[in-house]
Design an enzyme around this catalytic site. Structure first.
Site, PDB file in Angstrom:
ATOM      1  CD  GLU A 164     -22.683   5.812 -18.047  1.00 16.37           C
ATOM      2  OE1 GLU A 164     -23.252   5.159 -18.516  1.00 16.37           O
ATOM      3  OE2 GLU A 164     -22.222   6.641 -16.766  1.00 16.37           O
TER       4      GLU A 164
ATOM      5  CE1 TYR B 279     -26.186   2.367 -16.688  1.00 14.75           C
ATOM      6  CE2 TYR B 279     -25.786   3.509 -18.654  1.00 14.75           C
ATOM      7  CZ  TYR B 279     -24.699   3.373 -17.097  1.00 14.75           C
ATOM      8  OH  TYR B 279     -23.950   3.016 -16.744  1.00 14.75           O
TER       9      TYR B 279
ATOM     10  CG  ASP C 123     -24.255  -0.606 -14.964  1.00 14.66           C
ATOM     11  OD1 ASP C 123     -24.436  -1.516 -13.549  1.00 14.66           O
ATOM     12  OD2 ASP C 123     -22.941  -1.050 -15.501  1.00 14.66           O
TER      13      ASP C 123
END
Length: 331
Positions: free
Chosen positions: A76, A159, A177
């Protein structure tokens, strides 16, 4: 007792469950399960998108069970503003060298910057190193399962915390996203592109579209993201292959053009970002401090070069030493 004016639940209200997940039947902005089913685009999107994902999802290393939560977290960080093709080789090398957070935490932060290579936005390497240190010190070396604890780690924003909780631990969170936002903008709200920055309305819609079942919600998060990455792309979208083309509000409206602020592509050539990258490339290759004179060779324009170097020092990516020497940070 006077009869209630509207149906009440059979059991007393319960406190919200951990990990930031909504209580059964209610999202954290008060949308009921019925409201989710009735939301624009609604729950009828879940099955076709998840079924498509089950058949077409890419076999990526961070999706495999052996990746574990740390592998998910590393991916990520690396995938922010960086395509999968560039991330894959660096990710593999990173996990081979630092298979657990404690392994990375034991190294100097400059080693994280060195291993980051040319992925771009190298402050992400420092943030990932900082998260590894915090995980080692606060959580015994294991990536925490609790959403609030994830959010409290350095370098972890809204996020990333939701993505790790969802993809690593199968929890129920809205994972927004750019790809997911574009899918929702088109399929549900009928516009070509989402706003430049995530809005409260987008967050509310994402929560309303979450399946109630936790594992299904986690699958939906991954599936809707993959749909945006492979099918509902920013340009040259493949509507003929889209599993929800028949329900897509934007397509049904005739695919109207973008009606909002101009979408500006990012430039690189000639920018401070390019100069910073060149300076860091020299320092990554060197295992001893580098003289100023060597760094001066990477860019002819002295004012921009000095500004870029000062920025790297201010960001903690470069450590100045006496005698006009520079190195990657040791602390």
């Amino acid at each position: 007792m006077t009869a209630p004016t509207k149906p009440q639940p059979q059991s007393p209200p319960q406190p919200p469950p951990p990990h930031g997940s909504p209580a059964d039947g209610v999202t954290d902005d008060g949308v009921t399960a019925d409201g989710i089913a009735d939301a624009p685009g609604g729950a009828d999107l879940h099955s076709p998108v998840i079924d498509w994902f089950d058949e077409h999802a890419r076999d990526l290393p961070w999706r495999r069970p052996e990746a574990g939560p740390w592998g998910v977290m590393v991916s990520e960080f690396m995938l922010q503003q960086t395509p999968v093709s560039r991330v894959l080789p660096v990710y593999e090398q990173w996990l081979a060298r630092w298979p657990r957070p404690a392994d990375l935490a034991a190294e100097a932060p400059g080693e994280a910057v060195r291993a980051w290579g040319r992925l771009g936005y190298p402050r992400r390497a420092l943030r990932l190193h900082g998260a590894a240190v915090a995980i080692t010190e606060r959580h015994g070396g294991d990536v925490p399962t609790d959403h609030a604890q994830l959010l409290a780690l350095p370098g972890i924003g809204e996020y990333t915390a939701a993505a790790v909780a969802s993809f690593a631990y199968g929890q129920r969170h809205a994972v927004l996203d750019t790809n997911v936002r574009r899918v929702f903008a088109r399929a549900v709200t009928g516009v070509r592109y989402p706003p430049n920055a995530t809005t409260a309305a987008e967050r509310k819609l994402a929560r309303a579209l979450l399946p109630q079942d936790e594992s299904t919600a986690a699958r939906w998060a991954a599936a809707s993201m993959e749909l945006g990455a492979l099918i509902c792309t920013a340009k040259n979208e493949s509507c003929q292959r889209c599993p929800i083309a028949g329900r897509c509000a934007w397509r049904l409206a005739g695919k109207p053009e973008h009606d909002g602020p101009p979408r500006r592509g990012q430039t690189y050539a000639g920018t401070d970002r390019q100069v910073r990258g060149k300076l860091l490339a020299v320092l990554r290759e060197a295992h001893t401090p580098v003289p100023q004179t060597v760094l001066d060779r990477v860019w002819q324009e002295p004012v921009q070069r000095a500004r870029a170097l000062d920025g790297l020092v201010a960001d903690g990516l470069v450590e100045p030493l006496p005698g006009g020497l520079y190195r990657l940070p040791l602390t």
